[in-house]
Design a protein around this motif. Structure first.
Motif, short mmCIF file in Angstrom:
data_model
loop_
_atom_site.label_atom_id
_atom_site.label_comp_id
_atom_site.label_asym_id
_atom_site.label_seq_id
_atom_site.Cartn_x
_atom_site.Cartn_y
_atom_site.Cartn_z
N ALA A 1 -8.88 3.90 -4.93
CA ALA A 1 -7.88 3.36 -5.84
C ALA A 1 -7.24 2.08 -5.30
O ALA A 1 -6.93 1.16 -6.06
N LEU A 2 -7.09 2.01 -3.98
CA LEU A 2 -6.43 0.85 -3.38
C LEU A 2 -7.41 -0.19 -2.87
O LEU A 2 -7.00 -1.29 -2.46
N GLY A 3 -8.71 0.15 -2.87
CA GLY A 3 -9.70 -0.81 -2.41
C GLY A 3 -9.66 -1.07 -0.92
O GLY A 3 -9.91 -2.20 -0.47
N VAL A 4 -9.34 -0.03 -0.15
CA VAL A 4 -9.31 -0.15 1.31
C VAL A 4 -10.14 0.97 1.92
O VAL A 4 -10.64 1.85 1.21
N SER A 5 -10.29 0.97 3.23
CA SER A 5 -11.10 1.98 3.90
C SER A 5 -10.36 3.30 4.01
O SER A 5 -9.12 3.35 3.97
N ALA A 6 -11.13 4.37 4.17
CA ALA A 6 -10.54 5.69 4.36
C ALA A 6 -9.71 5.74 5.64
O ALA A 6 -8.67 6.40 5.70
N ARG B 1 0.84 -1.21 0.00
CA ARG B 1 0.00 0.00 0.00
C ARG B 1 0.87 1.24 0.00
O ARG B 1 0.63 2.19 -0.76
N TRP B 2 1.87 1.26 0.87
CA TRP B 2 2.73 2.43 0.95
C TRP B 2 3.43 2.70 -0.37
O TRP B 2 3.52 3.84 -0.82
N GLN B 3 3.91 1.65 -0.99
CA GLN B 3 4.60 1.80 -2.27
C GLN B 3 3.66 2.38 -3.31
O GLN B 3 4.02 3.31 -4.06
N THR B 4 2.42 1.87 -3.37
CA THR B 4 1.44 2.36 -4.34
C THR B 4 1.07 3.81 -4.05
O THR B 4 0.97 4.64 -4.97
N LEU B 5 0.87 4.14 -2.78
CA LEU B 5 0.51 5.51 -2.41
C LEU B 5 1.62 6.49 -2.80
O LEU B 5 1.34 7.57 -3.34
N LEU B 6 2.86 6.12 -2.55
CA LEU B 6 3.96 7.01 -2.88
C LEU B 6 4.11 7.18 -4.39
O LEU B 6 4.42 8.27 -4.88
N GLU B 7 3.88 6.11 -5.14
CA GLU B 7 3.94 6.22 -6.60
C GLU B 7 2.82 7.12 -7.12
O GLU B 7 3.05 7.93 -8.02
N ARG C 1 0.81 12.47 -9.16
CA ARG C 1 -0.25 13.48 -9.06
C ARG C 1 0.14 14.71 -8.25
O ARG C 1 -0.50 15.76 -8.38
N GLY C 2 1.15 14.58 -7.41
CA GLY C 2 1.55 15.72 -6.59
C GLY C 2 0.77 15.86 -5.30
O GLY C 2 1.26 16.40 -4.33
N ARG C 3 -0.48 15.39 -5.32
CA ARG C 3 -1.35 15.47 -4.15
C ARG C 3 -2.32 14.30 -4.17
O ARG C 3 -2.76 13.87 -5.24
N LEU C 4 -2.65 13.78 -2.99
CA LEU C 4 -3.64 12.72 -2.87
C LEU C 4 -4.62 13.06 -1.76
O LEU C 4 -4.21 13.48 -0.68
N ASP C 5 -5.89 12.87 -2.05
CA ASP C 5 -6.92 12.99 -1.02
C ASP C 5 -7.30 11.61 -0.51
O ASP C 5 -7.16 10.61 -1.23
N VAL C 6 -7.79 11.55 0.70
CA VAL C 6 -8.04 10.27 1.36
C VAL C 6 -9.03 9.41 0.59
O VAL C 6 -8.77 8.23 0.30
N GLU C 7 -10.18 9.96 0.24
CA GLU C 7 -11.24 9.14 -0.37
C GLU C 7 -10.82 8.57 -1.73
O GLU C 7 -10.99 7.37 -1.98
N PRO C 8 -10.28 9.39 -2.66
CA PRO C 8 -9.83 8.81 -3.93
C PRO C 8 -8.73 7.77 -3.75
O PRO C 8 -8.69 6.76 -4.47
N ALA C 9 -7.83 8.00 -2.79
CA ALA C 9 -6.77 7.03 -2.54
C ALA C 9 -7.34 5.72 -2.03
O ALA C 9 -6.92 4.64 -2.43
#
Length: 262
Positions: A28-33, A6-12, A17-25
């Motif tokens: 994208a990963l299929g996990v809870s907010a 998860r961490w690897q995917t989030l960092l990529e 994108r430069g910025r990530l919001d909780v809900e879209p992330a």
């Protein structure tokens, strides 16, 4: 999905994108907010991102992922590239390896070659000169390889040793083949990396080698990283994947670079 994945995917995603919001992330990963919020908090504690209200942004202007979080990018392409690079090496050569995910795979590919399993007449199967601590650590347990580490100051993002100490060692040796990992390449601009000290060591490796090989996947095409390593004329061979467009291949070959797509 494991926490590390998860961490690897989030960092990529953050790099893209430069910025990530909780809900879209989370979607994208299929996990809870709540899981994403915890991940963001823990990554912020490690200074890998900056927490914002409702999300996260890149950590600093010159954001660069540590090596361990970049290993899954273009993984299949990097394996093919690394195997093709390893096949270029002749037993008994002195090989220089810079740091990076692709060059790390090249080092691993060299260890699987049957003809490099043992030395001959007391001589090593290969002499490997590297400024990458992780590559030296992986190869040091191979008694058939002679490992030479440059010395220098370690960069935590890439595990590479840089600075005058590294240059002092490289200035006194000769290489048969230098294998470079790069952050960007372009038919007109040449080959580059993000950090000027790494670029300086890479340039010296090129100068000390009879043959210079760049191992880079096609996503690096058109990228102009901060620090230039060399012009296209400074590289003999580029090993890349089939994602490299035909016009780019032709332009590189016109500039004197042999291009192999694998």
């Amino acid at each position: 999905m494991s926490r590390e994945a998860r961490w690897q995917t989030l960092l990529e995603l953050l790099v893209e994108r430069g910025r990530l919001d909780v809900e879209p992330a989370a979607e994208a990963l299929g996990v809870s907010a709540a899981t994403i919020r915890r991940d963001f908090d823990q990554l912020a504690d490690r200074q890998l991102l900056v927490r914002t209200r409702g999300g996260a942004v890149q950590h600093g202007v010159s954001y660069e992922l540590p090596l361990r979080y970049r290993t899954s990018r273009q993984a299949a392409e990097k394996r093919r590239i690394s195997e093709a690079v390893a096949e270029l090496v002749t037993p008994g050569e002195v090989v220089g390896l810079t740091g990076g995910t692709t060059t790390t795979e090249v080092a691993r590919a060299l260890t699987t070659r049957p003809d490099l399993a043992t030395g001959t007449a007391g001589a090593p199967a290969l002499t490997v000169v590297t400024n990458a601590l992780n590559i030296a650590a992986e190869l040091a347990i191979r008694p058939q390889f002679k490992i030479v580490v440059t010395g220098g100051v370690a960069r935590p993002q890439s595990y590479e040793l840089t600075g005058p100490l590294a240059g002092g060692v490289l200035g006194q040796i000769s290489l048969d083949t230098a294998v470079l990992g790069v952050d960007g390449f372009d038919p007109s601009e040449g080959f580059s990396t993000r950090h000027e000290d790494e670029a300086a060591v890479n340039r010296l490796l090129c100068e000390r080698a009879r043959r210079v090989v760049v191992a880079a996947d096609s996503t690096k095409l058109g990228t102009r990283a901060f620090a230039r390593i060399c012009a296209p004329s400074g590289v003999d061979t580029l090993i890349t994947d089939h994602g490299l467009p035909e016009d780019a291949r032709a332009a590189l070959e016109e500039a004197g670079v042999e291009v192999r797509r694998v």
